[in-house]
Design an enzyme around this catalytic site. Structure first.
Site, PDB file in Angstrom:
ATOM      1  N   ARG A   1     -27.944 -28.242 -28.442  1.00  0.00           N
ATOM      2  CA  ARG A   1     -27.750 -27.361 -27.290  1.00  0.00           C
ATOM      3  C   ARG A   1     -28.297 -25.951 -27.484  1.00  0.00           C
ATOM      4  O   ARG A   1     -28.642 -25.277 -26.526  1.00  0.00           O
ATOM      5  CB  ARG A   1     -26.267 -27.298 -26.912  1.00  0.00           C
ATOM      6  CG  ARG A   1     -25.731 -28.640 -26.384  1.00  0.00           C
ATOM      7  CD  ARG A   1     -24.339 -28.501 -25.788  1.00  0.00           C
ATOM      8  NE  ARG A   1     -24.316 -27.653 -24.633  1.00  0.00           N
ATOM      9  CZ  ARG A   1     -23.874 -26.402 -24.613  1.00  0.00           C
ATOM     10  NH1 ARG A   1     -23.380 -25.856 -25.706  1.00  0.00           N
ATOM     11  NH2 ARG A   1     -23.908 -25.701 -23.510  1.00  0.00           N
TER      12      ARG A   1
ATOM     13  N   TYR B   1     -21.509 -32.960 -24.900  1.00  0.00           N
ATOM     14  CA  TYR B   1     -22.963 -32.929 -25.075  1.00  0.00           C
ATOM     15  C   TYR B   1     -23.372 -32.634 -26.521  1.00  0.00           C
ATOM     16  O   TYR B   1     -24.352 -31.924 -26.757  1.00  0.00           O
ATOM     17  CB  TYR B   1     -23.595 -31.921 -24.090  1.00  0.00           C
ATOM     18  CG  TYR B   1     -23.203 -32.196 -22.664  1.00  0.00           C
ATOM     19  CD1 TYR B   1     -23.665 -33.334 -22.018  1.00  0.00           C
ATOM     20  CD2 TYR B   1     -22.324 -31.368 -21.979  1.00  0.00           C
ATOM     21  CE1 TYR B   1     -23.280 -33.623 -20.716  1.00  0.00           C
ATOM     22  CE2 TYR B   1     -21.922 -31.653 -20.678  1.00  0.00           C
ATOM     23  CZ  TYR B   1     -22.408 -32.783 -20.059  1.00  0.00           C
ATOM     24  OH  TYR B   1     -22.014 -33.067 -18.778  1.00  0.00           O
TER      25      TYR B   1
ATOM     26  N   PRO C   1     -15.557 -34.191 -13.550  1.00  0.00           N
ATOM     27  CA  PRO C   1     -15.580 -33.261 -14.680  1.00  0.00           C
ATOM     28  C   PRO C   1     -16.025 -33.938 -15.979  1.00  0.00           C
ATOM     29  O   PRO C   1     -15.608 -35.055 -16.281  1.00  0.00           O
ATOM     30  CB  PRO C   1     -14.119 -32.822 -14.795  1.00  0.00           C
ATOM     31  CG  PRO C   1     -13.338 -33.962 -14.232  1.00  0.00           C
ATOM     32  CD  PRO C   1     -14.193 -34.553 -13.142  1.00  0.00           C
ATOM     33  N   GLY C   2     -16.877 -33.295 -16.728  1.00  0.00           N
ATOM     34  CA  GLY C   2     -17.271 -33.775 -18.046  1.00  0.00           C
ATOM     35  C   GLY C   2     -16.892 -32.727 -19.076  1.00  0.00           C
ATOM     36  O   GLY C   2     -15.882 -32.832 -19.780  1.00  0.00           O
TER      37      GLY C   2
ATOM     38  N   CYS D   1     -35.944 -29.489 -40.194  1.00  0.00           N
ATOM     39  CA  CYS D   1     -37.227 -28.831 -40.397  1.00  0.00           C
ATOM     40  C   CYS D   1     -37.776 -28.225 -39.118  1.00  0.00           C
ATOM     41  O   CYS D   1     -38.807 -28.671 -38.598  1.00  0.00           O
ATOM     42  CB  CYS D   1     -38.229 -29.811 -40.999  1.00  0.00           C
ATOM     43  SG  CYS D   1     -37.632 -30.474 -42.546  1.00  0.00           S
ATOM     44  N   GLU D   2     -37.063 -27.249 -38.585  1.00  0.00           N
ATOM     45  CA  GLU D   2     -37.473 -26.521 -37.388  1.00  0.00           C
ATOM     46  C   GLU D   2     -36.934 -25.109 -37.541  1.00  0.00           C
ATOM     47  O   GLU D   2     -35.750 -24.932 -37.840  1.00  0.00           O
ATOM     48  CB  GLU D   2     -36.809 -27.124 -36.135  1.00  0.00           C
ATOM     49  CG  GLU D   2     -37.295 -28.481 -35.715  1.00  0.00           C
ATOM     50  CD  GLU D   2     -38.587 -28.446 -34.917  1.00  0.00           C
ATOM     51  OE1 GLU D   2     -38.857 -27.428 -34.255  1.00  0.00           O
ATOM     52  OE2 GLU D   2     -39.328 -29.440 -34.976  1.00  0.00           O
TER      53      GLU D   2
HETATM   54  C1  LIG Z   1     -23.471 -34.068 -15.793  1.00  0.00           C
HETATM   55  C2  LIG Z   1     -22.863 -34.433 -14.514  1.00  0.00           C
HETATM   56  C3  LIG Z   1     -21.496 -34.217 -14.304  1.00  0.00           C
HETATM   57  C4  LIG Z   1     -20.612 -33.531 -15.303  1.00  0.00           C
HETATM   58  O1  LIG Z   1     -20.965 -32.188 -15.459  1.00  0.00           O
HETATM   59  P1  LIG Z   1     -20.082 -31.242 -16.387  1.00  0.00           P
HETATM   60  O2  LIG Z   1     -20.780 -29.933 -16.320  1.00  0.00           O
HETATM   61  O3  LIG Z   1     -20.085 -31.814 -17.743  1.00  0.00           O
HETATM   62  O4  LIG Z   1     -18.720 -31.189 -15.791  1.00  0.00           O
HETATM   63  C5  LIG Z   1     -20.960 -34.667 -13.122  1.00  0.00           C
HETATM   64  N1  LIG Z   1     -21.715 -35.266 -12.176  1.00  0.00           N
HETATM   65  C6  LIG Z   1     -23.034 -35.472 -12.355  1.00  0.00           C
HETATM   66  C7  LIG Z   1     -23.805 -36.154 -11.296  1.00  0.00           C
HETATM   67  C8  LIG Z   1     -23.646 -35.054 -13.513  1.00  0.00           C
HETATM   68  O5  LIG Z   1     -24.955 -35.245 -13.665  1.00  0.00           O
END
Ligand SMILES: *Cc1c(COP(=O)(O)O)cnc(C)c1O
Length: 441
Positions: free
Chosen positions: A329, A389, A290-291, A360-361
């Site tokens: 994003r 991100y 998880p990120g 400037c976009e």
């Molecule tokens: C980006 C990524 C994650 C994390 O994804 P999230 O959507 O931020 O949870 C996990 N594994 C891999 C291989 C990734 O590229």
């Protein structure tokens, strides 16, 4: 007005983050400012850890979402591993004291130096993304004298999931993973089994990001289990670990309703267990990466409003002191956000405004049609759900310094990363360095 989740306000009616008044944070640390509510991060880490406990699984945090010294320490102290995809991310993990055996190395074009660093550093797993990389790794392992290198093969399952085309990674046209279709993945398994240097631990899949339903995960789990079972039968290939990647969605705007962390882990464990048990195989170790679902909702960006204008068509544009340099994003994925006025988050909305950046976009817009009480120059606007991100994707476009990162917890604010200065931005510029030595800049 509608929020993606409840906000805290103090008796003065101001937005409070981690027990600290957002207006005070903006005053003390300046704007734009990334604020991270540490307790939220810790709670998410704990929920992953506890959900995985019954199956003995492992959560590795995806460093690319947000990776600073402070974050790495929190991840370590919460008992998670980390998924890293570059030398710098690896080195930061090591600096923070994370155990190499809990690190996973990722990337679709890792350099030989990165492969070597990980192999010799005792990495937990290298997720191999192509047949080419398998050969590279074989060469690196042969010359490094490291123990057998633990390998997970990243499979391309042909599943479409994720909030935007640019964050869908599991479909057949994706640049990531080894296609199952056509026999490449089977060939990768065969090569691992024939290698004296590579230790095939199992399989990996990551189907996309900001996923708001469990069905694609169940589907992916069935595909991975199916492949693992087939390889066990055909080639006698072991499968000790299955890494199901990350991708769980979060709440950006009202109506975003991602599945709970516990339900995700439950669905994955159940699907995998069902398939492996039916095939008479042992349930492999379940890994998740998880990120976003750990850090996104813990983050808020504070901006100061400057110019406000009414266009000929009647729209009101409020410009803030950041934009696509600290939040790319919107331009990348048409991402949507919730903005609130820090001095009055629950105030009655006046006419909708466009919150624009200062770069400037023309595409440098953060929120189109924000429902805020009447905004005045000097006001602080808070953009919610900006933990993932943002800092890690920030640039110096237009010469803007990357903002500071402050962490808040139990009413205390601490600086995690200071705001960049001119000297930081041009530290690698040879001419600036020469000139700077001769005269004051
Ligand atoms: C980006 C990524 C994650 C994390 O994804 P999230 O959507 O931020 O949870 C996990 N594994 C891999 C291989 C990734 O590229």
């Amino acid at each position: 007005m509608a929020f993606p989740f409840p906000l805290t306000v103090n008796p003065a009616g101001h937005l409070v983050i981690g027990g600290v008044d957002a207006l005070e944070l903006a005053e003390q640390f300046g704007t734009p400012l990334y604020v991270v509510d540490e307790q939220v991060v810790r709670d998410r880490c704990r929920r992953y850890r506890e959900a995985l406990e019954p199956v003995g699984g492992l959560a590795v945090y995806a460093a690319k979402a947000f990776w600073t010294g402070g974050m790495a320490q929190v991840v370590r102290s919460e008992g998670l591993g980390a998924d890293v995809s570059s030398e710098a991310e690896w080195r930061l993990a090591m600096l923070a004291g994370l155990d190499a055996s809990r690190l996973v190395l990722h990337g679709n074009n890792k350099s030989p130096a990165e492969l070597r660093l990980a192999a010799e550093g005792g990495v937990g797993r290298i997720v191999v993304d192509s047949l080419w990389e398998l050969d590279e790794l074989e060469r690196v392992a042969a010359s490094s004298g490291a123990r057998k290198v633990p390998v997970l093969l990243r499979l391309l399952p042909d599943i479409r999931a994720g909030a935007h085309g640019s964050i869908q990674t599991g479909h057949r046209h994706s640049k990531f993973g080894i296609p199952i279709e056509g026999g490449q993945a089977r060939e990768a398994v065969r090569r691992c089994l024939g290698s004296a240097r590579l230790d095939l631990r199992g399989y990996h899949v990551h189907i996309g990001s900001q996923i708001l339903s469990l069905e694609p995960y169940r589907q992916a789990a069935r595909v991975v289990a199916g492949f693992a079972i087939e390889m066990a039968r055909q080639l006698d290939a072991p499968c000790y670990e299955v890494d199901m990647g990350g991708g769980l969605g979060v709440r950006y705007v009202a109506g975003d309703e991602p599945p709970a962390i516990e339900d995700l882990i439950g669905a994955l464990a159940e699907t995998l267990e069902g398939a492996f048990t039916a095939a008479g195989m042992e349930m492999p170790l379940l890994i998740v990466e998880p990120g976003r679902s750990i850090i996104a909702e813990a983050g808020v960006t504070l901006y100061r409003v400057g110019a406000i204008k009414r266009l000929a068509g009647g729209e009101i544009v409020c410009a803030v002191d950041g934009g696509m340099s600290d939040n790319p994003r919107v331009a990348l994925y048409q991402a949507r956000y919730t903005a609130v006025l820090a001095r009055d988050p629950y105030g009655t909305p006046a006419e909708a405004v466009e919150i624009a950046g200062r770069l400037c976009e023309s595409g440098d817009v953060l929120v189109d049609g924000a429902a805020l009480p009447e905004v005045r120059p000097g006001d602080v606007v808070a953009l919610l759900t900006t933990g993932a991100y943002h800092h890690s994707m920030a640039s110096n476009y237009n010469g803007l310094p990357k903002p500071a990162v402050v962490t808040v917890r139990e009413g205390q604010a601490r600086l995690w990363v200071r705001r960049e200065r001119f000297e930081d931005q041009y530290a690698c510029d040879a001419l600036v360095q020469t000139l700077g030595a001769n005269r004051s800049l």
